[in-house]
Scaffold this active site. Structure first.
Site, PDB file in Angstrom:
ATOM      1  N   GLU A   1       0.361  22.184 -31.447  1.00  0.00           N
ATOM      2  CA  GLU A   1       0.336  21.923 -29.871  1.00  0.00           C
ATOM      3  C   GLU A   1       1.582  23.269 -29.589  1.00  0.00           C
ATOM      4  O   GLU A   1       2.828  23.146 -30.024  1.00  0.00           O
ATOM      5  CB  GLU A   1       1.343  20.595 -29.624  1.00  0.00           C
ATOM      6  CG  GLU A   1       0.327  19.419 -30.166  1.00  0.00           C
ATOM      7  CD  GLU A   1       0.964  18.197 -29.212  1.00  0.00           C
ATOM      8  OE1 GLU A   1      -0.101  17.722 -28.514  1.00  0.00           O
ATOM      9  OE2 GLU A   1       2.005  18.003 -29.280  1.00  0.00           O
TER      10      GLU A   1
ATOM     11  N   GLU B   1       8.798  17.779 -27.931  1.00  0.00           N
ATOM     12  CA  GLU B   1       9.823  17.207 -27.261  1.00  0.00           C
ATOM     13  C   GLU B   1      10.714  16.294 -27.977  1.00  0.00           C
ATOM     14  O   GLU B   1      12.142  16.547 -27.403  1.00  0.00           O
ATOM     15  CB  GLU B   1       9.156  16.140 -26.227  1.00  0.00           C
ATOM     16  CG  GLU B   1       8.235  16.974 -25.112  1.00  0.00           C
ATOM     17  CD  GLU B   1       7.035  16.461 -24.649  1.00  0.00           C
ATOM     18  OE1 GLU B   1       6.730  15.106 -24.763  1.00  0.00           O
ATOM     19  OE2 GLU B   1       6.127  17.051 -24.007  1.00  0.00           O
TER      20      GLU B   1
ATOM     21  N   LYS C   1       3.591   9.376 -24.191  1.00  0.00           N
ATOM     22  CA  LYS C   1       4.929   9.924 -23.973  1.00  0.00           C
ATOM     23  C   LYS C   1       5.971   8.677 -23.177  1.00  0.00           C
ATOM     24  O   LYS C   1       5.445   7.435 -23.561  1.00  0.00           O
ATOM     25  CB  LYS C   1       5.090  11.125 -23.149  1.00  0.00           C
ATOM     26  CG  LYS C   1       3.958  12.071 -23.813  1.00  0.00           C
ATOM     27  CD  LYS C   1       4.268  13.676 -23.180  1.00  0.00           C
ATOM     28  CE  LYS C   1       3.520  14.565 -24.035  1.00  0.00           C
ATOM     29  NZ  LYS C   1       3.497  15.915 -23.879  1.00  0.00           N
TER      30      LYS C   1
ATOM     31  N   HIS D   1       7.143  15.721 -32.726  1.00  0.00           N
ATOM     32  CA  HIS D   1       6.803  16.241 -31.378  1.00  0.00           C
ATOM     33  C   HIS D   1       7.959  17.288 -30.738  1.00  0.00           C
ATOM     34  O   HIS D   1       8.805  16.993 -30.974  1.00  0.00           O
ATOM     35  CB  HIS D   1       6.373  15.235 -30.150  1.00  0.00           C
ATOM     36  CG  HIS D   1       5.526  15.600 -28.982  1.00  0.00           C
ATOM     37  ND1 HIS D   1       6.118  16.337 -28.151  1.00  0.00           N
ATOM     38  CD2 HIS D   1       4.422  15.594 -28.879  1.00  0.00           C
ATOM     39  CE1 HIS D   1       5.251  16.816 -27.396  1.00  0.00           C
ATOM     40  NE2 HIS D   1       4.327  16.225 -27.474  1.00  0.00           N
TER      41      HIS D   1
ATOM     42  N   SER E   1      -2.487  20.648 -22.828  1.00  0.00           N
ATOM     43  CA  SER E   1      -3.307  20.546 -21.631  1.00  0.00           C
ATOM     44  C   SER E   1      -4.737  20.396 -21.856  1.00  0.00           C
ATOM     45  O   SER E   1      -5.442  21.140 -21.232  1.00  0.00           O
ATOM     46  CB  SER E   1      -2.994  22.160 -20.821  1.00  0.00           C
ATOM     47  OG  SER E   1      -1.541  22.102 -20.441  1.00  0.00           O
TER      48      SER E   1
ATOM     49  N   GLY F   1       1.660  20.183 -21.030  1.00  0.00           N
ATOM     50  CA  GLY F   1       2.058  20.109 -19.663  1.00  0.00           C
ATOM     51  C   GLY F   1       1.928  21.093 -18.865  1.00  0.00           C
ATOM     52  O   GLY F   1       2.227  20.696 -17.534  1.00  0.00           O
TER      53      GLY F   1
END
Ligand code: 13P
Length: 255
Positions: free
Chosen positions: A172, A104, A17, A102, A217, A178
């Site tokens: 994911e 994010e 990241k 992703h 995680s 996270g």
């Protein structure tokens, strides 16, 4: 494990990241140097550093078993897109793969499935493996929408150019990224089985061989359990990939 699945070599990929200055290349070098000692059951191993470190990491990984990937690419091969990076540029800098879609990127940059699909197409055009990410929010999980959401993202984010070598799917769950939280193993297995079924329905034999990674995680303490689930063909690791010792402990879940 099915015959097709046992023929799949797992992949453990680290997504750094927006983390890592030049000094972090030492962690990647430590991973690289440990790979030859891992033995025959070892997975493929990749690190996706920030773009600023990609060429240096690719140079350091040259001739080793460590692969290097980008974290995003633009759909176009070149042009007036300030700040963006083309898949061809990643390839030129030494990348073998690129993460697209992703969560994010989807959240921070409003990337929709059709944008993700165009980026995956660009990756294929450039000769990169597209690591295409999908996953549900906490609200979607709690309201029983996970399988619907994941299937919709899968269908809309994967282009027709997918093959078993040029594409990896990463499941994911957004709420697991996270946070230290992970789904129950049976829930991971359920989603991965649904992804496999959908891939087989659309891509036939190739769909049986496409790697499906779990991400969210993953750490040394849960890697063995998660990575031994059916249809889990590796991991996409965020925070725990930043330290060589942790990342190697996850990779050794296959040893
Ligand atoms: P964490 O492993 O830090 O939860 O991140 C997962 C991820 O988003 C990898 O792409």
């Amino acid at each position: 494990m099915s015959e097709a699945e046992s023929a799949i070599r797992p992949l453990v990929a680290g997504n750094w990241k927006m983390n890592g200055l030049a000094a972090a290349l030492g962690e990647a070098a430590a991973v690289r140097d440990a790979l030859p000692g891992l033995g025959t059951g070892a997975p493929s191993v990749m690190i996706c550093p920030p773009a600023t470190l990609l060429a240096a990491l690719a140079a350091a990984a040259k001739g080793s078993n460590l692969e290097v990937g980008g974290q995003d690419c633009h759909a176009a091969a070149s042009g007036a897109h300030t700040g963006d990076i083309a898949a061809e540029m990643l390839k030129d800098a030494g990348a073998a793969a690129v993460i697209v879609g992703h969560s994010e990127r989807r959240a921070d940059h409003g990337e929709l499935d059709r944008v993700v699909r165009a980026k995956a197409t660009a990756a294929h055009r450039a000769g990169l493996t597209a690591i295409i990410c999908i996953g549900e929010t906490k609200g979607q999980r709690l309201t029983g929408l996970t399988l619907d959401v994941v299937d919709r993202q899968l269908k809309a984010s994967l282009p027709d150019s997918v093959s078993c070598t040029n594409t990896v799917v990463a499941y994911e769950p957004i709420w697991a990224i996270g946070t230290g939280l992970t789904p129950e193993p049976r829930d991971v297995a359920e989603v991965h089985a649904a992804i496999r079924k959908s891939l087989e329905a659309r891509f036939g034999e190739a769909g049986r061989r496409i790697r499906i990674l779990y991400g969210g995680s993953v750490k040394p303490s849960n890697a063995k359990e998660l990575l031994s689930l059916p249809n889990v063909n590796g991991a996409l690791v965020g925070g725990a990939s930043l330290k060589a010792a942790d990342f190697l402990a996850i990779i050794r879940a296959y040893a």
